[in-house]
Scaffold this motif. Structure first.
Motif, PDB file in Angstrom:
ATOM      1  N   VAL A 153      -5.658   8.215 -12.221  1.00 39.79           N
ATOM      2  CA  VAL A 153      -5.936   8.468 -10.803  1.00 39.79           C
ATOM      3  C   VAL A 153      -4.906   7.293  -9.858  1.00 39.79           C
ATOM      4  N   ILE A 154      -3.921   7.893  -9.339  1.00 44.29           N
ATOM      5  CA  ILE A 154      -2.849   7.044  -8.650  1.00 44.29           C
ATOM      6  C   ILE A 154      -3.466   6.796  -7.187  1.00 44.29           C
ATOM      7  N   LEU A 155      -3.710   5.690  -6.620  1.00 41.19           N
ATOM      8  CA  LEU A 155      -4.151   5.465  -5.410  1.00 41.19           C
ATOM      9  C   LEU A 155      -2.718   5.017  -4.561  1.00 41.19           C
ATOM     10  N   PRO A 201      -2.903  12.502   0.599  1.00 37.16           N
ATOM     11  CA  PRO A 201      -4.471  12.197   0.196  1.00 37.16           C
ATOM     12  C   PRO A 201      -4.381  10.748  -0.171  1.00 37.16           C
ATOM     13  N   PRO A 202      -5.642  10.269   0.001  1.00 40.49           N
ATOM     14  CA  PRO A 202      -5.591   8.572  -0.630  1.00 40.49           C
ATOM     15  C   PRO A 202      -5.416   8.266  -1.974  1.00 40.49           C
ATOM     16  N   PHE A 203      -5.639   9.542  -2.687  1.00 40.33           N
ATOM     17  CA  PHE A 203      -5.525   9.315  -4.452  1.00 40.33           C
ATOM     18  C   PHE A 203      -4.678  10.731  -4.623  1.00 40.33           C
ATOM     19  N   HIS A 239      -6.059   1.604  -0.801  1.00 37.11           N
ATOM     20  CA  HIS A 239      -6.714   2.947  -0.403  1.00 37.11           C
ATOM     21  C   HIS A 239      -8.140   2.927  -0.016  1.00 37.11           C
ATOM     22  N   GLU A 240      -8.778   1.801   0.395  1.00 41.10           N
ATOM     23  CA  GLU A 240      -9.855   1.731   0.972  1.00 41.10           C
ATOM     24  C   GLU A 240      -9.800   1.516   2.423  1.00 41.10           C
ATOM     25  N   GLY A 241      -8.532   1.155   2.810  1.00 39.85           N
ATOM     26  CA  GLY A 241      -8.475   0.925   4.343  1.00 39.85           C
ATOM     27  C   GLY A 241      -8.419  -0.701   4.484  1.00 39.85           C
ATOM     28  N   ASN A 242      -8.582  -1.478   3.658  1.00 39.37           N
ATOM     29  CA  ASN A 242      -8.856  -2.874   3.735  1.00 39.37           C
ATOM     30  C   ASN A 242      -7.293  -3.547   3.937  1.00 39.37           C
ATOM     31  N   GLN A 281       1.423   5.700   2.633  1.00 35.67           N
ATOM     32  CA  GLN A 281       1.243   6.797   3.844  1.00 35.67           C
ATOM     33  C   GLN A 281       1.603   5.939   5.095  1.00 35.67           C
ATOM     34  N   VAL A 282       2.515   6.473   5.828  1.00 30.62           N
ATOM     35  CA  VAL A 282       2.981   5.712   6.970  1.00 30.62           C
ATOM     36  C   VAL A 282       2.119   6.174   8.213  1.00 30.62           C
ATOM     37  N   GLU A 283       1.733   5.267   8.991  1.00 30.06           N
ATOM     38  CA  GLU A 283       0.914   5.758  10.374  1.00 30.06           C
ATOM     39  C   GLU A 283       1.516   4.889  11.462  1.00 30.06           C
TER      40      GLU A 283
END
Length: 111
Positions: free
Chosen positions: A18-20, A3-5, A45-48, A86-88
């Motif tokens: 909260v850990i992002l 999860p993102p957080f 965490h916002e994709g930037n 997170q690795v993609e």
């Protein structure tokens, strides 16, 4: 998928932390002349995008280029104190290796 957080209760119980998490997108490629390249993007965490890089790997095969891209992304994230990622990527072989499914070495060299 991570999860993102993640909500983590503090040790004293008074506030909720909260850990992002960030993400690393990686990719490697090889041209017909066997010259390989590796690249990565580290996102918040916002994709930037917050970090990116690429380099020539030299004469190589696709799995090596993909691993080089992943290693470079992880290295630069760590150097910038980014610890939760997170690795993609688009390489099933590399993702399976990360997730502890280990094909034989023959799979690496038959690519």
């Amino acid at each position: 998928m991570v999860p993102p957080f993640q909500q983590v209760p503090p040790s004293n119980g008074s506030h909720l932390r909260v850990i992002l998490s960030s993400s690393i997108n990686f990719d490697g490629s090889v041209c017909h002349n066997k010259n390989a390249a590796a690249g990565f993007v580290v996102r918040d965490h916002e994709g930037n995008p917050i970090l990116a890089g690429s380099r020539c790997v030299g004469n190589s095969i696709v799995p090596i280029a993909e691993c080089s891209a992943l290693r470079d992304g992880l290295f630069h994230a760590l150097c910038n104190d980014i610890r939760r990622v997170q690795v993609e990527g688009d390489s099933k072989l590399i993702i399976d290796l990360i997730n502890n499914w280990s094909p034989s070495l023959q799979t690496l060299y038959s690519s």
